[in-house]
Design an enzyme around this catalytic site. Structure first.
Site, PDB file in Angstrom:
ATOM      1  N   ASP A 179      -7.374   3.090  -3.768  1.00 51.50           N
ATOM      2  CA  ASP A 179      -8.075   3.196  -2.484  1.00 51.50           C
ATOM      3  C   ASP A 179      -8.453   4.655  -2.250  1.00 51.50           C
ATOM      4  OD1 ASP A 179      -9.094   2.965   0.039  1.00 51.50           O
ATOM      5  OD2 ASP A 179      -7.205   2.414   1.010  1.00 51.50           O
ATOM      6  N   ASP A 227     -14.402  -1.493   2.495  1.00 53.45           N
ATOM      7  CA  ASP A 227     -13.474  -1.511   3.621  1.00 53.45           C
ATOM      8  C   ASP A 227     -14.186  -0.951   4.844  1.00 53.45           C
ATOM      9  OD1 ASP A 227     -11.460  -1.047   5.486  1.00 53.45           O
ATOM     10  OD2 ASP A 227     -10.170   0.087   4.152  1.00 53.45           O
ATOM     11  N   LYS A 273     -10.194  -6.429   7.663  1.00 57.43           N
ATOM     12  CA  LYS A 273      -9.218  -5.935   8.636  1.00 57.43           C
ATOM     13  C   LYS A 273      -9.645  -6.429  10.009  1.00 57.43           C
ATOM     14  CE  LYS A 273      -7.753  -1.826   6.087  1.00 57.43           C
ATOM     15  NZ  LYS A 273      -7.790  -0.346   6.000  1.00 57.43           N
ATOM     16  N   LYS A 324      -1.243  -1.054  -4.302  1.00 56.76           N
ATOM     17  CA  LYS A 324      -2.421  -0.260  -3.942  1.00 56.76           C
ATOM     18  C   LYS A 324      -2.015   1.199  -3.845  1.00 56.76           C
ATOM     19  CE  LYS A 324      -4.497  -0.214   0.291  1.00 56.76           C
ATOM     20  NZ  LYS A 324      -5.448  -0.640   1.360  1.00 56.76           N
ATOM     21  N   LYS A 362      -3.258   5.188  -3.071  1.00 57.21           N
ATOM     22  CA  LYS A 362      -4.254   6.060  -2.463  1.00 57.21           C
ATOM     23  C   LYS A 362      -4.615   7.166  -3.457  1.00 57.21           C
ATOM     24  CE  LYS A 362      -4.211   4.150   1.698  1.00 57.21           C
ATOM     25  NZ  LYS A 362      -5.405   3.592   2.371  1.00 57.21           N
ATOM     26  N   GLU A 417     -11.339   0.814  -3.970  1.00 57.31           N
ATOM     27  CA  GLU A 417     -11.701   0.513  -2.587  1.00 57.31           C
ATOM     28  C   GLU A 417     -12.387   1.709  -1.930  1.00 57.31           C
ATOM     29  OE1 GLU A 417      -9.528  -1.056   1.536  1.00 57.31           O
ATOM     30  OE2 GLU A 417      -8.337  -0.634  -0.248  1.00 57.31           O
ATOM     31  N   SER A 469       0.847  -1.186   0.000  1.00 57.49           N
ATOM     32  CA  SER A 469       0.000   0.000   0.000  1.00 57.49           C
ATOM     33  C   SER A 469       0.884   1.237   0.000  1.00 57.49           C
ATOM     34  CB  SER A 469      -0.916  -0.009   1.230  1.00 57.49           C
ATOM     35  OG  SER A 469      -1.726   1.140   1.256  1.00 57.49           O
ATOM     36  N   GLY A 511      -4.285  -3.756   5.766  1.00 56.31           N
ATOM     37  CA  GLY A 511      -3.328  -3.403   6.809  1.00 56.31           C
ATOM     38  C   GLY A 511      -3.662  -2.079   7.471  1.00 56.31           C
TER      39      GLY A 511
END
Length: 369
Positions: A189, A239, A263, A162, A164, A214, A136, A291
């Site tokens: 994400d 999520d 998670k 991944k 952001k 996500e 990530s 995570g």
């Protein structure tokens, strides 16, 4: 499972680099290590994942301390536990506060596995001896910096990237990333940075052959995600909206998503995480393990969970050295060619580095049971 002591330890560790998302930046990670001890000198370990600021969920480090000290430990003290599965039901009268619950429950699961002399992965029903690792990457100050970080991650063998995103750092960034990495498995994400008013904008993400987007919409939403998914070819992964297997059931029936990020802290512990896994396996929904910038104990719990068979996508669990100069476990978690080998020692499979954990400790409190 006799308990004779719970030890609550407050730690503070500095990340190698600040981790930036659409809702904030983290440099110093404050958290708790919970140690559950039995009369035979066995010790199980759990880790809290709440941040100091309530930007991911309503929980914080301070609220976790309050809930653990004033409610959860007293519940354990007045109860008899035969199996870790029972802890979720014992804690049910306490609403929400899933991260506090998961930290305690994780220590109980680790203790149980050590008492049974089996790896935690086996205790959970895991089947895989290794797991694929993704990475990530937070929002970077420039696209070039992001591309450099991706290049390094791919050189290290990570199986999935991944990224952001947020409204002013999404389409153009992904366009440039895709130009450099046309075949790399990439997901985006959004951390709830968009609304349904952005539907035409989000449809542009279909051009980039993403594995998933996500949590694009509100952190507590399931209904609007169903409306959005109907207009997107890219699979939506939920999520923040998912706190229980009941949330997953509703999301499945509404068509809110095609993938679930599990998670442990967000759903209240390993028991509920396993229930979510089992539902998704039955209904052929892909799952992966997210995570929360965990240190070694939390990372070890993620590895054990990821051995369950429906965790078919690479998770966020990566090498300790990706985030920390020194971790609190021995050996540290190591990713080789994008794969983490699952330890076969009893419990979480890693030893606590007592010297390291002491160096990061701010205070310790013991609770006789």
């Amino acid at each position: 499972m006799p308990l004779n002591k719970i030890v609550l330890r407050k730690l503070k560790m500095r990340l190698k680099d600040p981790f930036v998302t659409s809702f904030g930046k983290t440099q110093d990670k404050e958290f708790f290590i919970i140690e559950a001890k039995d009369p035979d000198s066995n010790a199980g370990y759990g880790e809290s994942v709440a941040f100091t600021v309530p930007w991911y969920t309503e929980e914080t480090v301070k609220t976790s301390k309050h809930i653990i000290e004033d409610f959860l430990i007293p519940i354990l003290k007045s109860s008899i536990i035969h199996h870790p599965n029972e802890v979720t039901e014992l804690f049910r009268p306490i609403k929400r506060n899933n991260m506090a619950k998961a930290a305690i429950e994780g220590a109980i699961w680790d203790l149980y596995a050590k008492r049974e002399n089996i790896p935690l992965a086996e205790a959970l029903g895991g089947e895989n001896g290794s797991i694929d690792a993704g990475i990530s990457i937070g929002i970077k100050p420039s696209t070039q910096a992001l591309i450099h970080t991706i290049e390094k991650a791919l050189e290290e063998g990570y199986k999935r990237i991944k990224l952001k995103i947020k409204p002013d750092a999404d389409v153009e960034v992904l366009k440039e990333v895709r130009a450099h990495f046309p075949d790399t498995p990439i997901m985006a994400d959004a951390n709830s940075a968009y609304t349904l008013e952005d539907i035409d904008h989000l449809k542009k993400l279909d051009d980039f052959n993403l594995m998933m987007i996500e949590q694009p919409l509100a952190h507590d939403d399931i209904v609007d995600h169903a409306k959005l998914q109907a207009h997107l070819n890219t699979p939506i992964c939920l999520d923040e909206s998912i706190h229980s297997v009941e949330d997953v059931r509703k999301a499945y029936e509404l068509g809110s998503c095609k993938i679930i990020n599990v998670k442990i802290g967000r759903v209240g512990g390993l028991t509920e995480a396993k229930r979510i896994h089992d539902f998704c396996r039955e209904h052929e929904m892909e799952v992966w393990c997210g995570g929360m910038l965990e240190a070694g104990v939390g990372r070890a719990h993620n590895i054990a969970l990821s051995t369950l068979p429906q965790f078919v996508l690479p998770g966020d669990t990566s090498s300790s050295s990706r985030y920390w100069e020194k971790d609190i476990i021995m050996p540290e978690v190591v990713t080789k060619h994008g794969v983490i080998e699952v330890p076969d020692k009893p419990g979480i499979g890693y030893d606590i580095d007592e010297e390291a954990i002491e160096s990061f400790t701010e205070w310790v409190k013991e609770f006789p049971m």
